[in-house]
Design a protein around this motif. Structure first.
Motif, PDB file in Angstrom:
ATOM      1  N   ALA A 160       0.953  -1.301   0.033  1.00  0.00           N
ATOM      2  CA  ALA A 160      -0.012   0.138   0.075  1.00  0.00           C
ATOM      3  C   ALA A 160       0.935   1.477  -0.167  1.00  0.00           C
ATOM      4  N   LEU A 161       2.139   1.316   0.427  1.00  0.00           N
ATOM      5  CA  LEU A 161       2.904   2.237   0.867  1.00  0.00           C
ATOM      6  C   LEU A 161       3.693   2.798  -0.511  1.00  0.00           C
ATOM      7  N   SER A 162       3.604   1.735  -1.544  1.00  0.00           N
ATOM      8  CA  SER A 162       4.355   1.937  -2.716  1.00  0.00           C
ATOM      9  C   SER A 162       3.628   2.514  -3.735  1.00  0.00           C
ATOM     10  N   ASP A 163       3.869   3.613  -4.470  1.00  0.00           N
ATOM     11  CA  ASP A 163       3.425   4.250  -5.506  1.00  0.00           C
ATOM     12  C   ASP A 163       4.042   3.997  -7.054  1.00  0.00           C
ATOM     13  N   GLY A 164       5.010   3.123  -6.812  1.00  0.00           N
ATOM     14  CA  GLY A 164       5.628   2.976  -8.016  1.00  0.00           C
ATOM     15  C   GLY A 164       7.002   3.890  -8.250  1.00  0.00           C
ATOM     16  N   HIS A 165       7.084   5.029  -7.544  1.00  0.00           N
ATOM     17  CA  HIS A 165       8.405   5.752  -8.215  1.00  0.00           C
ATOM     18  C   HIS A 165       9.541   5.307  -7.738  1.00  0.00           C
ATOM     19  N   VAL A 206      12.342  -2.230 -12.182  1.00  0.00           N
ATOM     20  CA  VAL A 206      11.927  -3.116 -13.350  1.00  0.00           C
ATOM     21  C   VAL A 206      10.387  -3.149 -13.399  1.00  0.00           C
ATOM     22  N   ASP A 207      10.253  -3.160 -14.813  1.00  0.00           N
ATOM     23  CA  ASP A 207       8.643  -3.410 -15.068  1.00  0.00           C
ATOM     24  C   ASP A 207       8.227  -4.772 -14.922  1.00  0.00           C
ATOM     25  N   GLY A 240      10.510  -4.118  -7.277  1.00  0.00           N
ATOM     26  CA  GLY A 240       9.879  -4.973  -8.209  1.00  0.00           C
ATOM     27  C   GLY A 240      11.301  -6.182  -8.541  1.00  0.00           C
ATOM     28  N   ILE A 241      11.930  -5.951  -7.683  1.00  0.00           N
ATOM     29  CA  ILE A 241      13.109  -6.917  -7.643  1.00  0.00           C
ATOM     30  C   ILE A 241      12.909  -8.095  -6.503  1.00  0.00           C
ATOM     31  N   SER A 242      12.881  -9.455  -6.890  1.00  0.00           N
ATOM     32  CA  SER A 242      12.964 -10.222  -5.820  1.00  0.00           C
ATOM     33  C   SER A 242      14.363 -11.021  -5.564  1.00  0.00           C
ATOM     34  N   ASN A 263      26.579 -12.161 -12.829  1.00  0.00           N
ATOM     35  CA  ASN A 263      25.381 -11.542 -12.614  1.00  0.00           C
ATOM     36  C   ASN A 263      25.119 -10.793 -14.273  1.00  0.00           C
ATOM     37  N   GLU A 264      23.887 -11.276 -14.617  1.00  0.00           N
ATOM     38  CA  GLU A 264      23.345 -10.877 -15.914  1.00  0.00           C
ATOM     39  C   GLU A 264      22.859  -9.390 -15.850  1.00  0.00           C
ATOM     40  N   HIS A 265      22.435  -8.879 -14.716  1.00  0.00           N
ATOM     41  CA  HIS A 265      21.732  -7.803 -14.529  1.00  0.00           C
ATOM     42  C   HIS A 265      22.426  -6.520 -13.690  1.00  0.00           C
ATOM     43  N   PRO A 266      23.577  -6.353 -14.120  1.00  0.00           N
ATOM     44  CA  PRO A 266      24.461  -5.502 -13.097  1.00  0.00           C
ATOM     45  C   PRO A 266      23.734  -4.029 -12.854  1.00  0.00           C
ATOM     46  N   VAL A 267      23.100  -3.468 -13.995  1.00  0.00           N
ATOM     47  CA  VAL A 267      22.333  -2.304 -13.969  1.00  0.00           C
ATOM     48  C   VAL A 267      21.104  -2.337 -13.044  1.00  0.00           C
ATOM     49  N   GLU A 268      20.486  -3.345 -12.969  1.00  0.00           N
ATOM     50  CA  GLU A 268      19.509  -3.527 -11.998  1.00  0.00           C
ATOM     51  C   GLU A 268      19.689  -3.678 -10.587  1.00  0.00           C
ATOM     52  N   THR A 269      20.902  -4.377 -10.521  1.00  0.00           N
ATOM     53  CA  THR A 269      21.563  -4.843  -9.270  1.00  0.00           C
ATOM     54  C   THR A 269      21.844  -3.330  -8.479  1.00  0.00           C
ATOM     55  N   ILE A 270      22.712  -2.527  -9.454  1.00  0.00           N
ATOM     56  CA  ILE A 270      23.280  -1.368  -8.564  1.00  0.00           C
ATOM     57  C   ILE A 270      21.952  -0.507  -8.380  1.00  0.00           C
TER      58      ILE A 270
END
Lengths: 293, 326, 522
Positions: free
Chosen positions: C20-25, C29-30, C62-64, C352-359
């Protein structure tokens, strides 16, 4: 021969002096256990302050409440039983036939095989290669891996072999005459005669399994599978961390010292029970069996 | 006694022929295997286990001669020859640690080895079954209590203000001694603690050996009017001699192994001079975690020395007592 | 299904309100993205997906994360080396997770990062992590301190907040009883300790008081600061320190010599616990509860706690912090402080194939919301906003479990996560005596800058490894001998210094200096 009347005055002196000396030593070795038991029933503060010497101070069962109410404690206790019983049976299954074969003079390459066993007592691969080997064998994080991975220990094999070698050959001659094969000779002649030895090896296996924690720690990932000794170490690590940084725990009725002591008391009880059970095999005269040299 | 090939003498005989020599002709091999295949079936699981779990990973020993990177793996790490050994032996404190290890081990051997034997013999002389049972059960308890707790008890016992030892000495007018900061006291305290803690457990193997002695020997001795003391010397001790020798050879092989955990708990910089052993030295150098190559070099050195000692002890024992590890 | 502790189980049911607290800003990741993680710390040996804090983070970003911890069960008593062992096993097994979070991570990533096992973070931070970038720009010394010898950063550290660690403590009630003032100088301190020894402040008629005691004997050595010596440059004992851009070792200085000479005298006089080397961790509990101990140097928080817990047991008990006494040259110095960076934190594995998302995910924890989440838990459940600041709920503050234990249970204050601690979290449940003491120290500004460590290159490492361990051993052996009176520091000093140099102290200082200049720009 257990009749005291058979003894001379000197013998009686000898017997009583001996009993006295054994008694003194026994009492001194009892102390750590008394100390731990006293600690486990003392308040957290008194235990931490080092005020417990012989009897509980500010007696409480808080530590036991804390320990016994934790499902993870019971789970790890059960695991220790699984590793101990499974591991000991596995060890005996490898060691007894193997040691018997090594004790037979007609075995070709006997010295070589014995040397191969003895060599492992001093040379070992080290942590990482052993770990990788267990992984390659698919034995990480499994009960079976712990049980089979530590089944054989060179010392136990050599000890067992030595016991078998000590059995006078006259015992097996009757069986040989009846055409018994090696399996039958081992099973019917040597196993009954070697009961004290088997009890000793079994005890060594039980004890090392019961106390062992290092490889369980390294090879097991799942918290559900760890033995009591690993659980104990986790508990000590957590509680001492709490105590170092949390003011509120100064007053808690338990402390890392009392909880540790309570877990140790719980872990020693089965050991106390198993020894007298095995002890009967150490009594003299087990080799009677109707055959005389 | 008939000389059947199945006879197992009490002690291993001096082999009539070189056991490593190949049998003469295939026929003999086939013949032997036909007759004795069961023995090899019994031996096989043990040998396979040793190969699979202990020998297979031994390739890892080579890291003692490599600049080992866990990330690169054993095969891809570069060889550096004896550099780790040179680093070790170039350090005076390592040399001191070896000396301390040998001295501590020597005293543990000389004093500590006979104690469990003596204890087993003493248990054997106790006639009251209940007394025997209880005392046997109790003496092996300290083996189950962790070093941390035993060390805590030792530190308290030797404390200058509250310790039982200084209290006792006080009765004789001795000023309190701060034992655990005195280099000259470290070894006696450490060796004594180890003996006290482990003697009960170590006596079990001798108790089992004594249990294997044929009672007929004692019966005839009693008839001859032998005293308990004589029976102990003439019957019990000779009967368990092979076990004693085997244990002694193994113990000699462990001369460079000293209970590292206990030393860490009991020593101080003030007592390093007499207390620092090889394991604690390596630990303190911060080499225990990650520096597997260095630790492997120290371990290999240790194992080689131990093994040379064992080979010698084994050869001597083979010659003079006809008892041996292999 | 892993077993949860009772506490986290209870909190779990309520933690689900977080989305509920999250407004997506803060969404990174989509499409939902899952990354594997090694998370290893003594308080939480594996990553738990159901921690309320993690659920909230998942909803916001959005990251698990998915647990892939190797060596989870390895513990060790001394120095936490077991966690290094776990990291080694992870690396040896060849399967490095996307994210590696652990205690004792710094040396590990700084060794294996340059070998290629971890991804360098500098460029990633520059391009994709505005919050991390801003933090490192405002604290360049921290960016320098965590860098490896190749100049790259390989991990995002856990950054403790709050400056104060240990302080000088003394029995105020004993001072009152003997009619003494709080000591302001080293001479007054000595006089007070003598009075404690002789004046029977505990009133039992026995001369059994122990004027100065310490749970860790190096805290006694730390008293050399009263004679202008030093005992350590960081929160690790016996560490190097920086003096005007020069790396030095405290145990090779004139002030140390003078300090040890006087401490040996104090020990001889019975002002210092005769059993200081062996009494260990029980000494504080024992000596305070038995009304025997007079002064020590220990943590603000835990030591202050005795004022409450011993109030009933020892009449009038008041064991409080006092300002560091002025040294012989008039300097008031508190040598100990909390270190601003820990070797704990997290890094990105090379596969890691997603270094950008990870940082970006790492950056999330440095946003205002992320930092609050890491420090206080979930808003509305564990804390509420009062006047724009987070305040723990009454349930959290009044539980019979210590607050930090509860926070570990919900996934907050995890030190195997790179985050910036907020001292406010601790302040809200600190003992009032501790806060008083901290205020006193704050007023006087007694703290000094710390040495944050250096990263060696291979050659420097060799020089250091070859000599340093032995030099330190020798220093400590001499140190204890001098205190115990089996040696005389004045008589031995020249030999001592000569031996240190002969053992290679100057070489070690040389490589420390070159590494220091490379890392901190001279």
């Amino acid at each position: 021969m257990t009749n005291m009347n058979l003894y001379s005055r000197n013998d009686k002196m000898f017997v009583y002096l001996n009993m006295f000396l054994v008694g003194v030593f026994t009492l001194s070795t009892l102390y750590p256990f008394i100390y731990i038991a006293a600690l486990s029933f003392s308040s957290g503060f008194e235990a931490r302050a080092g005020n417990v010497v012989l009897t509980p101070v500010d007696a409480t069962i808080a530590a036991y409440k804390q320990v016994l109410s934790e499902p993870a404690f019971w789970r790890s206790y059960l695991n220790t039983f699984i590793y101990t019983i499974g591991g000991t049976l596995m060890s005996l299954a490898f060691i007894i036939p193997g040691a018997y074969a090594l004790s037979r003079p007609q075995l070709y390459g006997r010295r070589f095989w014995n040397l191969m066993v003895a060599f492992t007592m001093w040379f070992n691969a080290g942590l990482i290669p052993f770990f990788l080997n267990m992984r390659d064998l698919g034995l990480l994080d499994s009960y079976f891996g712990i049980i089979i991975g530590f089944a054989v220990n060179g010392f136990n094999v050599i000890l067992m072999r030595n016991f078998f070698e000590g059995v006078p050959s006259s015992f097996e001659e009757a069986a040989r005459m009846d055409g018994a094969n090696e399996f039958q000779v081992l099973w019917k002649v040597y196993m009954p005669l070697a009961k004290p030895a088997i009890a000793t090896i079994a005890l060594f296996c039980i004890v090392s399994r019961w106390n062992g924690f290092f490889w369980a720690m390294v090879l097991l990932q799942d918290q559900e599978k760890v033995p009591l000794q690993v659980y104990l170490r986790h508990t000590i690590a957590k509680l001492s961390d709490d105590q170092e940084f949390s003011v509120t725990l100064i007053d808690a009725p338990y402390s890392v010292e009392t909880v540790t002591a309570a877990i140790i008391v719980c872990s020693i009880i089965p050991v106390l029970l198993v020894y007298p059970f095995l002890q009967k095999y150490f009594n003299k005269g087990i080799m009677l069996g109707g055959v005389k040299e | 006694m008939t000389m059947s090939p199945h006879n197992a003498p009490i002690v291993e005989p001096v082999p009539v022929e070189d056991p490593y020599a190949p049998p003469k002709g295939m026929d003999r091999v086939v013949d032997h295997l036909k007759r004795e295949w069961q023995l090899y079936v019994m031996l096989l699981p043990l040998i396979i286990w040793l190969l699979l779990f202990l020998y297979k990973p031994m390739y890892g020993l080579q890291v003692a001669f490599k600049d080992y990177s866990i990330f690169k793996g054993v095969a891809n790490s570069p060889w550096i020859g004896f550099e780790h050994f040179e680093t070790l032996f170039g350090n005076d404190q390592f040399i001191r640690a070896i000396r301390n290890t040998v001295i501590i081990s020597f005293w543990t051997l000389v004093i500590g080895f006979p104690v469990p034997i003596l204890l087993a013999l003493m248990f054997n002389e106790i006639l009251n079954a209940t007394y025997k049972k209880w005392s046997q059960t109790i003496v092996y308890l300290p083996h189950f209590i962790s070093s941390v707790i035993i060390a805590g008890i030792v530190i308290t016992a030797f404390s200058p203000s509250a310790g039982i030892v200084n209290t006792f000495l006080g009765w004789f007018g001795v000023e309190p001694i701060y034992f655990l900061t005195k280099a000259e006291w470290f070894r006696p305290i450490f060796v004594g603690t180890g003996i006290w803690q482990e003697a009960g457990f170590q006596s079990i193997v001798y108790l089992a050996a004594i249990a294997g002695v044929s009672p007929t020997l004692y019966e005839s001795a009693v008839v001859d009017g032998a005293s308990r003391w004589q029976m102990m010397w003439k019957i019990t001790i000779p009967s368990i001699m092979t076990t004693i020798i085997i244990m002694l050879i193994i113990r000699i092989g462990n001369i460079l192994e000293v209970s590292f955990e206990m030393i860490i708990l009991l020593y101080q910089p003030a007592t390093y001079e007499t207390a620092d052993v090889v394991n604690t030295f390596i630990y303190r150098q911060g080499l225990q975690a990650g520096q597997y190559d260095f630790a492997a070099a120290a371990g290999l050195f240790n194992a080689v020395i131990a093994f040379v000692l064992v080979i010698s002890a084994n050869a001597l024992s083979r010659r003079y007592s006809r008892t041996s590890l292999w | 299904m892993r077993k949860l502790s009772l506490l986290s189980g209870l909190l779990l049911t309520t933690g689900l309100a977080a989305p509920a607290l999250s407004d997506g800003h803060l969404q990174i990741v989509d499409e939902p993205l899952t990354l594997t993680i090694q998370m290893n710390h003594k308080r939480y040996p594996t990553y738990q997906e159901d921690w309320p804090v993690e659920q909230a983070a998942r909803a916001m970003t959005g990251i698990s994360l998915q647990d892939a911890t190797v060596g989870a069960n390895i513990t060790s008593d001394q120095e936490n080396t077991g966690k290094t062992e776990a990291l080694n096993l992870m690396l040896a097994s060849g399967a490095i997770p996307d994210i590696v979070g652990s205690s004792r991570l710094k040396d590990f990533v700084n060794q294996f990062g340059p070998e290629g096992a971890f991804i360098p973070l500098n460029d990633l931070i520059d391009e994709h992590a505005p919050n991390l970038k801003a933090f490192f720009e405002s604290r360049p010394e921290i960016a320098n301190a965590i860098s490896a010898a190749d100049g790259n950063m390989y991990y995002i550290p856990y950054l403790p907040d709050g400056k104060y660690g240990r302080a000088f403590f003394i029995r105020y009630d004993w001072l009152d009883k003997l009619g003494l003032e709080v000591p302001q100088t080293v001479q007054e301190y000595e006089d007070v300790l003598v009075a404690f020894r002789d004046g029977d402040p505990n009133g039992n008629g026995l001369k059994d008081e122990i004027p100065y005691f310490a749970r860790q004997w190096p805290e006694m050595i730390r008293l050399v600061t009263l004679w202008d010596g030093r005992s350590s440059g960081s929160d690790t004992y016996h560490d190097f320190y920086v003096d005007d851009g020069q790396l030095k070792h405290p145990y090779a200085g004139e002030g140390y010599r003078e300090g040890i000479k006087n401490l040996a005298r104090w020990y001889e006089m019975g002002l210092i616990d005769a059993e200081v080397f062996t009494r260990g961790s029980s000494s504080r509990d024992y000596l305070l509860s038995e009304n025997l101990g007079g002064a020590t140097h220990d943590w603000f928080a835990s030591t202050s706690g005795y004022n409450t817990s011993l109030a009933d047991k020892v009449d009038g008990f008041a064991f409080k912090a006092f300002a560091p006494p002025a040294s012989i040259s008039g300097v008031r110095m508190e040598e100990h402080r909390r270190i601003p960076i820990k070797p704990d934190g997290w890094a990105i594995g090379h596969t890691n194939e997603h270094p950008v998302e990870t940082i970006k995910y790492f950056d999330f924890w440095f946003t205002e919301e992320g930092r609050r989440l890491a420090n206080f838990g979930v808003e509305g459940e564990h804390y509420t906003m009062v006047d724009g600041a987070p305040v723990f709920t009454d349930e959290v503050l009044n539980s019979d479990q210590p607050v930090n234990n509860q926070l570990y249970g919900i996934g907050a204050q995890l030190q195997a996560r790179g985050y910036f601690q907020d001292y406010e979290y601790e302040k809200q449940w600190s003992n009032k005596f501790a806060l008083e003491g901290i205020a006193l120290y704050d007023e006087g500004d007694y703290l000094i800058d710390q040495f944050l460590g250096v990263a060696f290159n291979t050659d420097e490492q060799k020089v250091y490894d070859k000599s340093w361990g032995s030099i330190r051993d020798y220093m400590l052996e001499r140190q204890q001998a001098w205190i115990l009176g089996t040696g005389d520091v004045e008589a031995d000093w020249d030999d001592y210094m000569a031996t240190l140099n002969q053992m290679g102290l100057q070489d070690v200082l040389g490589v420390m200096q070159s590494a220091y200049e490379r890392q901190y720009g001279g």
